[in-house]
Motif scaffolding. Structure first.
Motif, PDB file in Angstrom:
ATOM      1  N   THR A   1       0.846  -1.190   0.000  1.00 42.38           N
ATOM      2  CA  THR A   1       0.000   0.000   0.000  1.00 42.38           C
ATOM      3  C   THR A   1       0.886   1.247   0.000  1.00 42.38           C
ATOM      4  N   ALA A   2       0.583   2.163  -0.904  1.00 42.26           N
ATOM      5  CA  ALA A   2       1.352   3.409  -0.986  1.00 42.26           C
ATOM      6  C   ALA A   2       0.396   4.559  -1.234  1.00 42.26           C
ATOM      7  N   GLU A   3       0.721   5.711  -0.676  1.00 42.40           N
ATOM      8  CA  GLU A   3      -0.095   6.898  -0.877  1.00 42.40           C
ATOM      9  C   GLU A   3       0.747   7.993  -1.524  1.00 42.40           C
TER      10      GLU A   3
ATOM     11  N   SER B   1       0.772  11.987  -2.753  1.00 36.98           N
ATOM     12  CA  SER B   1       0.120  13.280  -2.585  1.00 36.98           C
ATOM     13  C   SER B   1       0.776  14.313  -3.493  1.00 36.98           C
TER      14      SER B   1
ATOM     15  N   GLN C   1      -9.824   7.553  -6.077  1.00 43.22           N
ATOM     16  CA  GLN C   1      -9.207   7.795  -4.772  1.00 43.22           C
ATOM     17  C   GLN C   1      -8.333   6.619  -4.376  1.00 43.22           C
ATOM     18  N   VAL C   2      -8.649   5.436  -4.918  1.00 45.01           N
ATOM     19  CA  VAL C   2      -7.864   4.226  -4.692  1.00 45.01           C
ATOM     20  C   VAL C   2      -7.699   3.508  -6.022  1.00 45.01           C
TER      21      VAL C   2
ATOM     22  N   THR D   1      -6.241  -0.124  -7.728  1.00 49.09           N
ATOM     23  CA  THR D   1      -5.862  -1.500  -7.389  1.00 49.09           C
ATOM     24  C   THR D   1      -5.427  -2.305  -8.603  1.00 49.09           C
TER      25      THR D   1
ATOM     26  N   SER E   1      -4.660  13.373  -3.179  1.00 45.77           N
ATOM     27  CA  SER E   1      -3.945  12.234  -2.617  1.00 45.77           C
ATOM     28  C   SER E   1      -4.614  10.970  -3.113  1.00 45.77           C
TER      29      SER E   1
ATOM     30  N   GLN F   1      -4.358   6.567  -3.222  1.00 42.26           N
ATOM     31  CA  GLN F   1      -3.781   5.378  -2.599  1.00 42.26           C
ATOM     32  C   GLN F   1      -3.695   4.253  -3.624  1.00 42.26           C
ATOM     33  N   TYR F   2      -2.564   3.579  -3.624  1.00 44.85           N
ATOM     34  CA  TYR F   2      -2.357   2.408  -4.472  1.00 44.85           C
ATOM     35  C   TYR F   2      -2.303   1.169  -3.593  1.00 44.85           C
ATOM     36  N   LYS F   3      -3.129   0.182  -3.937  1.00 41.08           N
ATOM     37  CA  LYS F   3      -3.127  -1.101  -3.241  1.00 41.08           C
ATOM     38  C   LYS F   3      -2.748  -2.164  -4.253  1.00 41.08           C
TER      39      LYS F   3
END
Length: 241
Positions: A2-4, A6, A82-83, A85, A163, A165-167
Protein backbone atom coordinates in the motif's frame (compact mmCIF):
# COMPACT_ATOMS: atom_id res chain seq x y z
CA UNK A 1 1.71 -3.28 -0.86
CA UNK A 2 0.00 0.00 0.00
CA UNK A 3 1.35 3.41 -0.99
CA UNK A 4 -0.10 6.90 -0.88
CA UNK A 5 0.90 9.63 -3.32
CA UNK A 6 0.12 13.28 -2.58
CA UNK A 7 0.42 16.22 -4.96
CA UNK A 8 -0.03 19.97 -4.60
CA UNK A 9 -1.04 22.45 -7.28
CA UNK A 10 1.26 25.48 -7.32
CA UNK A 11 0.00 26.97 -10.58
CA UNK A 12 -2.47 29.43 -9.04
CA UNK A 13 -5.30 28.12 -11.26
CA UNK A 14 -6.68 24.76 -12.25
CA UNK A 15 -4.18 22.36 -13.77
CA UNK A 16 -4.18 21.45 -16.58
CA UNK A 17 -5.74 24.68 -17.80
CA UNK A 18 -6.59 26.20 -21.16
CA UNK A 19 -8.10 23.96 -23.86
CA UNK A 20 -9.94 20.97 -22.44
CA UNK A 21 -8.02 18.15 -24.11
CA UNK A 22 -4.81 18.81 -22.19
CA UNK A 23 -4.20 16.26 -19.47
CA UNK A 24 -1.85 15.22 -16.69
CA UNK A 25 -1.51 11.65 -15.45
CA UNK A 26 0.25 9.80 -12.66
CA UNK A 27 2.67 6.98 -13.38
CA UNK A 28 3.17 4.63 -10.43
CA UNK A 29 5.82 1.90 -10.58
CA UNK A 30 6.87 -0.87 -8.23
CA UNK A 31 10.49 -1.62 -9.09
CA UNK A 32 12.72 -4.52 -8.06
CA UNK A 33 16.48 -3.89 -7.61
CA UNK A 34 16.10 -0.18 -8.38
CA UNK A 35 19.17 1.48 -9.87
CA UNK A 36 20.91 -1.81 -10.61
CA UNK A 37 21.67 -3.50 -13.92
CA UNK A 38 18.91 -6.03 -13.30
CA UNK A 39 16.26 -3.44 -12.40
CA UNK A 40 12.79 -4.75 -13.16
CA UNK A 41 9.29 -3.25 -13.06
CA UNK A 42 7.00 -5.73 -11.29
CA UNK A 43 3.80 -3.61 -11.23
CA UNK A 44 2.77 -0.39 -12.93
CA UNK A 45 -0.06 2.04 -13.53
CA UNK A 46 0.22 4.90 -16.00
CA UNK A 47 3.06 3.63 -18.20
CA UNK A 48 3.09 4.71 -21.83
CA UNK A 49 4.64 3.61 -25.10
CA UNK A 50 6.82 5.81 -27.31
CA UNK A 51 3.71 7.58 -28.66
CA UNK A 52 2.49 8.61 -25.21
CA UNK A 53 -0.36 6.07 -25.24
CA UNK A 54 -1.23 4.69 -21.80
CA UNK A 55 -0.73 0.95 -21.47
CA UNK A 56 -2.51 -1.69 -19.40
CA UNK A 57 -1.45 -4.87 -17.64
CA UNK A 58 -0.70 -6.70 -20.90
CA UNK A 59 1.46 -3.89 -22.27
CA UNK A 60 -1.24 -2.97 -24.80
CA UNK A 61 -3.05 0.38 -25.15
CA UNK A 62 -5.86 0.77 -22.65
CA UNK A 63 -9.37 0.61 -24.10
CA UNK A 64 -10.00 3.94 -22.39
CA UNK A 65 -7.28 5.70 -24.41
CA UNK A 66 -9.49 5.98 -27.48
CA UNK A 67 -12.85 5.57 -25.73
CA UNK A 68 -13.50 2.06 -27.05
CA UNK A 69 -17.01 0.75 -26.38
CA UNK A 70 -17.68 -1.98 -23.84
CA UNK A 71 -20.05 -4.95 -24.30
CA UNK A 72 -22.99 -2.67 -23.57
CA UNK A 73 -21.98 -0.16 -26.23
CA UNK A 74 -20.83 2.51 -23.76
CA UNK A 75 -17.57 4.36 -24.40
CA UNK A 76 -14.95 3.61 -21.75
CA UNK A 77 -12.85 6.21 -19.94
CA UNK A 78 -10.85 6.59 -16.75
CA UNK A 79 -12.93 8.10 -13.90
CA UNK A 80 -11.46 10.02 -10.98
CA UNK A 81 -9.91 7.60 -8.47
CA UNK A 82 -9.21 7.80 -4.77
CA UNK A 83 -7.86 4.23 -4.69
CA UNK A 84 -6.20 2.29 -7.52
CA UNK A 85 -5.86 -1.50 -7.39
CA UNK A 86 -5.29 -2.50 -11.04
CA UNK A 87 -2.68 -1.70 -13.71
CA UNK A 88 -5.61 -0.88 -15.99
CA UNK A 89 -6.61 2.01 -13.74
CA UNK A 90 -4.79 5.32 -14.21
CA UNK A 91 -5.28 8.62 -12.44
CA UNK A 92 -5.71 11.17 -15.24
CA UNK A 93 -6.41 14.83 -14.47
CA UNK A 94 -8.51 16.17 -17.34
CA UNK A 95 -11.80 17.47 -18.71
CA UNK A 96 -13.91 15.17 -20.88
CA UNK A 97 -16.95 16.33 -22.87
CA UNK A 98 -19.91 14.62 -24.48
CA UNK A 99 -21.70 15.86 -27.57
CA UNK A 100 -25.48 15.80 -28.04
CA UNK A 101 -25.29 12.06 -28.87
CA UNK A 102 -23.55 11.25 -25.56
CA UNK A 103 -20.28 10.56 -27.36
CA UNK A 104 -16.89 11.92 -26.34
CA UNK A 105 -15.77 14.90 -28.37
CA UNK A 106 -12.85 17.32 -28.46
CA UNK A 107 -14.87 19.87 -30.43
CA UNK A 108 -15.48 23.25 -28.82
CA UNK A 109 -18.68 23.53 -30.90
CA UNK A 110 -20.16 20.08 -30.27
CA UNK A 111 -19.30 19.71 -26.59
CA UNK A 112 -22.46 20.14 -24.52
CA UNK A 113 -21.98 18.13 -21.32
CA UNK A 114 -19.02 17.77 -18.96
CA UNK A 115 -18.60 14.07 -18.16
CA UNK A 116 -15.42 14.45 -16.12
CA UNK A 117 -13.49 17.37 -14.65
CA UNK A 118 -10.98 16.43 -11.97
CA UNK A 119 -8.30 18.95 -12.80
CA UNK A 120 -6.25 20.08 -9.83
CA UNK A 121 -7.98 22.97 -8.10
CA UNK A 122 -5.89 25.97 -7.01
CA UNK A 123 -4.99 26.53 -3.40
CA UNK A 124 -7.74 28.54 -1.70
CA UNK A 125 -10.59 27.29 -3.87
CA UNK A 126 -13.68 26.34 -1.90
CA UNK A 127 -17.14 25.30 -2.98
CA UNK A 128 -18.81 28.40 -1.56
CA UNK A 129 -16.40 30.74 -3.38
CA UNK A 130 -14.87 33.94 -1.99
CA UNK A 131 -18.26 35.65 -1.64
CA UNK A 132 -21.39 33.56 -2.30
CA UNK A 133 -23.53 36.72 -2.28
CA UNK A 134 -21.77 37.91 -5.43
CA UNK A 135 -20.63 34.75 -7.18
CA UNK A 136 -23.68 32.56 -7.32
CA UNK A 137 -25.49 30.46 -9.84
CA UNK A 138 -23.69 29.45 -13.03
CA UNK A 139 -20.65 31.67 -12.39
CA UNK A 140 -19.61 29.78 -9.27
CA UNK A 141 -20.84 26.43 -10.57
CA UNK A 142 -18.47 26.66 -13.53
CA UNK A 143 -15.49 26.56 -11.14
CA UNK A 144 -16.58 23.36 -9.40
CA UNK A 145 -15.07 19.94 -10.12
CA UNK A 146 -16.95 17.07 -11.74
CA UNK A 147 -19.21 14.71 -9.81
CA UNK A 148 -16.68 12.06 -8.76
CA UNK A 149 -13.97 14.59 -7.98
CA UNK A 150 -16.48 16.60 -5.93
CA UNK A 151 -16.97 13.52 -3.74
CA UNK A 152 -13.24 13.50 -2.98
CA UNK A 153 -12.63 15.44 0.28
CA UNK A 154 -9.33 16.76 -1.09
CA UNK A 155 -11.26 18.77 -3.69
CA UNK A 156 -13.32 20.59 -1.07
CA UNK A 157 -10.82 21.71 1.56
CA UNK A 158 -9.10 24.57 -0.29
CA UNK A 159 -5.65 22.98 -0.07
CA UNK A 160 -5.11 22.61 -3.81
CA UNK A 161 -3.97 19.04 -3.28
CA UNK A 162 -4.91 15.51 -4.24
CA UNK A 163 -3.95 12.23 -2.62
CA UNK A 164 -4.36 8.80 -4.13
CA UNK A 165 -3.78 5.38 -2.60
CA UNK A 166 -2.36 2.41 -4.47
CA UNK A 167 -3.13 -1.10 -3.24
CA UNK A 168 -0.92 -3.54 -5.11
CA UNK A 169 -1.07 -7.34 -5.14
CA UNK A 170 2.55 -8.28 -5.78
CA UNK A 171 3.39 -11.13 -8.18
CA UNK A 172 4.51 -14.41 -6.65
CA UNK A 173 8.20 -14.68 -5.85
CA UNK A 174 8.84 -10.95 -5.46
CA UNK A 175 11.13 -10.06 -2.54
CA UNK A 176 9.63 -7.04 -0.79
CA UNK A 177 13.03 -6.16 0.69
CA UNK A 178 14.31 -5.24 -2.77
CA UNK A 179 11.36 -3.08 -3.85
CA UNK A 180 11.12 0.65 -4.52
CA UNK A 181 8.03 2.62 -5.53
CA UNK A 182 8.22 5.54 -7.96
CA UNK A 183 5.52 8.10 -8.67
CA UNK A 184 5.82 10.61 -11.52
CA UNK A 185 3.35 13.21 -12.72
CA UNK A 186 3.38 13.75 -16.49
CA UNK A 187 1.67 16.33 -18.70
CA UNK A 188 0.42 16.01 -22.27
CA UNK A 189 -0.62 18.99 -24.35
CA UNK A 190 -1.64 16.68 -27.24
CA UNK A 191 -3.04 13.39 -25.94
CA UNK A 192 -3.14 10.58 -28.54
CA UNK A 193 -6.95 10.52 -28.71
CA UNK A 194 -7.02 14.23 -29.61
CA UNK A 195 -4.68 13.74 -32.55
CA UNK A 196 -6.67 10.71 -33.73
CA UNK A 197 -9.89 12.73 -33.65
CA UNK A 198 -8.23 15.62 -35.43
CA UNK A 199 -6.87 13.48 -38.25
CA UNK A 200 -10.17 11.60 -38.63
CA UNK A 201 -12.29 14.76 -38.75
CA UNK A 202 -10.62 16.26 -41.83
CA UNK A 203 -8.15 13.71 -43.25
CA UNK A 204 -7.90 15.38 -46.66
CA UNK A 205 -7.50 18.91 -45.33
CA UNK A 206 -4.28 20.62 -46.33
CA UNK A 207 -3.56 21.72 -42.75
CA UNK A 208 -4.36 18.23 -41.41
CA UNK A 209 -2.02 16.53 -43.85
CA UNK A 210 0.72 19.05 -43.10
CA UNK A 211 0.34 18.49 -39.33
CA UNK A 212 0.31 14.70 -39.78
CA UNK A 213 3.47 14.89 -41.89
CA UNK A 214 5.33 16.95 -39.27
CA UNK A 215 4.21 15.00 -36.21
CA UNK A 216 4.81 11.57 -37.72
CA UNK A 217 8.41 12.56 -38.46
CA UNK A 218 9.27 14.26 -35.18
CA UNK A 219 12.18 12.71 -33.29
CA UNK A 220 11.62 13.42 -29.59
CA UNK A 221 14.27 11.04 -28.24
CA UNK A 222 16.46 12.76 -25.66
CA UNK A 223 14.19 15.81 -25.39
CA UNK A 224 12.08 17.03 -22.45
CA UNK A 225 9.00 15.59 -24.15
CA UNK A 226 10.38 12.19 -25.08
CA UNK A 227 7.56 9.65 -25.57
CA UNK A 228 5.14 12.57 -26.03
CA UNK A 229 4.95 13.47 -22.33
CA UNK A 230 6.48 16.16 -20.13
CA UNK A 231 7.70 15.22 -16.68
CA UNK A 232 6.34 17.60 -14.02
CA UNK A 233 7.74 16.05 -10.85
CA UNK A 234 8.42 12.69 -9.25
CA UNK A 235 9.48 10.90 -6.09
CA UNK A 236 10.54 7.42 -5.01
CA UNK A 237 10.73 5.52 -1.74
CA UNK A 238 11.91 2.14 -0.50
CA UNK A 239 9.24 -0.32 0.50
CA UNK A 240 9.06 -0.88 4.27
CA UNK A 241 7.55 -3.79 6.15
Amino acid sequence: LTAEVSMQNKAGHRFPSGVGFRRAFLEFLVVENAGQDDEKIVWSSGRTNELGILLGSQGKPLATEFFATDKNGAQQYQPHYQVITSPDQVQIYETLLWNAKDEFTTSFVHGCRVVKDNRFLPRGWKKEGPDPAILKGSFLQATQPGKLAAEDPMYQNGSGTDSIQYKVSLPAGVDADNLTVRATLYYQALPPYFLENLFAAAPEGEATRRLHYMLSRMDLKGTAIEDWKLRINGVEAKVRH
